[in-house]
Write a protein that holds these residues in place. Structure first.
Motif, short mmCIF file in Angstrom:
data_model
loop_
_atom_site.label_atom_id
_atom_site.label_comp_id
_atom_site.label_asym_id
_atom_site.label_seq_id
_atom_site.Cartn_x
_atom_site.Cartn_y
_atom_site.Cartn_z
N THR A 1 2.64 9.36 -6.89
CA THR A 1 1.47 8.48 -6.88
C THR A 1 0.38 9.03 -5.98
O THR A 1 0.65 9.48 -4.86
N ILE A 2 -0.85 9.00 -6.48
CA ILE A 2 -2.02 9.40 -5.69
C ILE A 2 -2.73 8.12 -5.25
O ILE A 2 -3.13 7.30 -6.08
N ARG A 3 -2.88 7.96 -3.95
CA ARG A 3 -3.61 6.80 -3.41
C ARG A 3 -5.09 7.16 -3.29
O ARG A 3 -5.44 8.26 -2.87
N ILE A 4 -5.94 6.19 -3.62
CA ILE A 4 -7.39 6.40 -3.57
C ILE A 4 -8.01 5.21 -2.84
O ILE A 4 -7.93 4.07 -3.32
N ALA A 5 -8.61 5.47 -1.69
CA ALA A 5 -9.19 4.39 -0.90
C ALA A 5 -10.39 4.91 -0.11
O ALA A 5 -10.31 5.12 1.10
N GLY B 1 0.79 -1.23 0.00
CA GLY B 1 0.00 0.00 0.00
C GLY B 1 0.82 1.27 0.00
O GLY B 1 0.69 2.11 -0.88
N GLU B 2 1.69 1.43 1.00
CA GLU B 2 2.47 2.66 1.10
C GLU B 2 3.44 2.81 -0.06
O GLU B 2 3.83 3.93 -0.42
N ALA B 3 3.82 1.72 -0.68
CA ALA B 3 4.73 1.78 -1.83
C ALA B 3 4.03 2.30 -3.08
O ALA B 3 4.69 2.57 -4.09
N GLY B 4 2.70 2.42 -3.01
CA GLY B 4 1.96 2.95 -4.16
C GLY B 4 0.96 1.98 -4.74
O GLY B 4 0.70 2.00 -5.94
N PRO C 1 6.84 11.44 -13.91
CA PRO C 1 7.64 12.37 -13.10
C PRO C 1 7.62 13.80 -13.62
O PRO C 1 7.58 14.76 -12.83
N GLU C 2 7.60 13.94 -14.94
CA GLU C 2 7.60 15.30 -15.50
C GLU C 2 6.28 16.03 -15.28
O GLU C 2 6.18 17.25 -15.51
N ALA C 3 5.24 15.33 -14.83
CA ALA C 3 3.95 15.97 -14.55
C ALA C 3 3.96 16.73 -13.23
O ALA C 3 3.03 17.48 -12.93
N GLY C 4 5.01 16.54 -12.45
CA GLY C 4 5.09 17.22 -11.16
C GLY C 4 4.71 16.28 -10.02
O GLY C 4 4.26 15.15 -10.23
N ARG C 5 4.90 16.75 -8.82
CA ARG C 5 4.63 15.94 -7.64
C ARG C 5 3.14 15.71 -7.44
O ARG C 5 2.32 16.60 -7.68
N ALA C 6 2.82 14.54 -6.94
CA ALA C 6 1.41 14.17 -6.74
C ALA C 6 0.74 15.05 -5.70
O ALA C 6 -0.47 15.25 -5.74
N MET D 1 -8.88 -0.25 -3.34
CA MET D 1 -7.48 0.10 -3.04
C MET D 1 -6.84 0.44 -4.37
O MET D 1 -6.42 -0.44 -5.13
N LEU D 2 -6.79 1.74 -4.69
CA LEU D 2 -6.46 2.20 -6.04
C LEU D 2 -5.32 3.20 -6.01
O LEU D 2 -5.03 3.82 -4.98
N ALA D 3 -4.69 3.37 -7.16
CA ALA D 3 -3.61 4.35 -7.26
C ALA D 3 -3.52 4.87 -8.68
O ALA D 3 -3.74 4.13 -9.65
N VAL D 4 -3.19 6.15 -8.79
CA VAL D 4 -2.86 6.78 -10.07
C VAL D 4 -1.41 7.23 -9.97
O VAL D 4 -1.07 8.07 -9.13
#
Length: 404
Positions: free
Chosen positions: A374-378, A198-201, A348-353, A341-344
């Motif tokens: 990475t954006i976590r979605i839960a 989870g925390e890893a993305g 990297p060039e898009a900038g920080r999440a 339990m999702l992630a986007v």
């Protein structure tokens, strides 16, 4: 921000240890999937307190159980019996198919308890020489923040300047069964691993990985310890994430959603004699198994099943995942998940999440960044189709922007 928000944030900064960097919102109330800040703004909670509020904020049946028990008896310590512990044991064992239960408080305590237990089993049952027990773990793991646990983390931020650390751990790549096979020795007592990191993305292992892991552990008399503190209790669309591959762990760790967010409750569950090695005085917790915790956990498990939250997580998770995949944005590198339990992951060039999470706040969505990009979605498991669709509209608006 209003002056009251600024004042509260300033007070936190003045008195609090700076070990967190929260999104700049001050929450005051929650109900179901929604939370409100002190200025009256409403947000869809897409973090669920790292999956601890899976049943939704302030679930009325869990709240009622807590209030009732708090008015009767809250704490006895394990020096005496209480009338809730046996019922908690019986109900969690029936729900999960476990044979023995060790109640604790935080997830980290459950992990530490499992480490102690499998080492003791290794010496007293497997016959490992004293002081030689080895536990295999995975790179990019997250099992908690105690000194023992951070010692086998590969995250420099988690480990830095906290040593020296205890020996006895081997680190291998996640999702690589061949690496596990190569790492096992006669001194190996356990493989401690998250079904999904989870925390890893929200890193999902290859199909068939845990089938191979189960076979290797069985063949080598190694205890498979699954940390289901985040993935367990419906988060991935199954009661336990292990069920996606039809396996059974020797030891399962639960926490977070075990109390529906009302109270710290965790448990070590065993399907064999690992917990049977513990004797009076060898391990314990003043608050572990207290009557208030047991009453809350019993209600939290009951509503999870009776209200179909696990099935809803599977249905709405598939809807959310597909909706995220349908967003056409140059910022997106990958979309992944299982259940809710999702992630986007962003390029990297898009900038920080974090920039995107802050922008999502302005659209009424609270989500959390991890590992920079990475954006976590839960969201809570009670989310509806309409709420998923509304959330997807907000994500689409923000993810098509470029904050680089």
């Amino acid at each position: 921000m209003s002056s009251s928000v600024i004042d509260l944030l300033a007070t936190e900064a003045r008195f609090g240890a700076q070990n967190y960097q929260p999104i700049g919102v001050v929450l005051t109330r929650g109900e179901g999937v929604w939370v409100w800040d002190i200025e009256g703004n409403r947000y869809l909670d897409c973090l669920s307190a790292y999956s601890a509020v899976s049943q939704g904020h302030c679930h009325p049946k869990i709240l009622a159980a807590m209030v009732e028990q708090a008015g009767r008896l809250t704490l006895t310590s394990r020096a005496f019996h209480n009338d809730q512990l046996a019922l908690f044991y019986e109900e969690i064992a029936a729900l999960t198919g476990s044979h023995k239960v060790l109640p604790m408080n935080s997830g980290a305590e459950a992990v530490e308890s499992a480490i102690k237990s499998v080492r003791k089993w290794g010496y007293e049952v497997k016959g490992v020489a004293d002081g030689q027990a080895e536990i295999i773990v995975c790179a990019d793991n997250f099992h908690g923040r105690t000194l023992g646990i951070v010692g086998f983390s590969t995250d420099a931020e988690t480990r830095g300047h906290f040593g020296p650390f205890a020996p006895g751990f081997k680190i291998i790549p996640f999702g690589d069964a061949a690496a596990l096979d190569a790492a096992i020795t006669p001194n190996t007592v356990a493989f401690l691993v998250e079904p999904i990191q989870g925390e890893a993305g929200v890193i999902i292992p290859p199909a068939g990985y845990f089938t191979e892991v189960r076979e290797l552990c069985t063949a080598n008399n190694v205890m498979l310890v699954l940390d289901e503190i985040q993935t367990g209790l419906g988060r991935t669309g199954k009661l336990l994430a292990e069920q996606h591959e039809g396996i059974e762990a020797d030891v399962t760790l639960l926490g977070k959603a075990l109390s529906g967010g009302f109270y710290p409750v965790s448990a070590v569950l065993s399907n064999n004699d690992v917990l049977g090695t513990l004797r009076p005085g060898q391990h314990g917790s003043t608050f572990g198994g207290n009557p208030l915790a047991c009453a809350v956990a019993r209600a939290a498990m009951r509503v999870l099943v009776e209200e179909g939250m696990i099935e809803n997580a599977a249905t709405q998770g598939a809807r959310f995942l597909q909706g995220l995949k349908d967003i056409r944005a140059n910022t997106i590198r990958d979309v992944r998940g299982r259940g809710l339990m999702l992630a986007v992951e962003l390029h990297p060039e898009a900038g920080r999440a974090r920039r995107y999470c802050e922008a999502l706040q302005g659209k009424g969505i609270l989500a959390k960044d991890t590992h920079e990009h990475t954006i976590r979605i839960a969201p809570p498991l009670v989310i509806t189709s309409d709420q998923v669709d509304w959330a997807l509209e907000q994500f689409a608006t923000i993810l098509t922007q470029d904050f680089s």
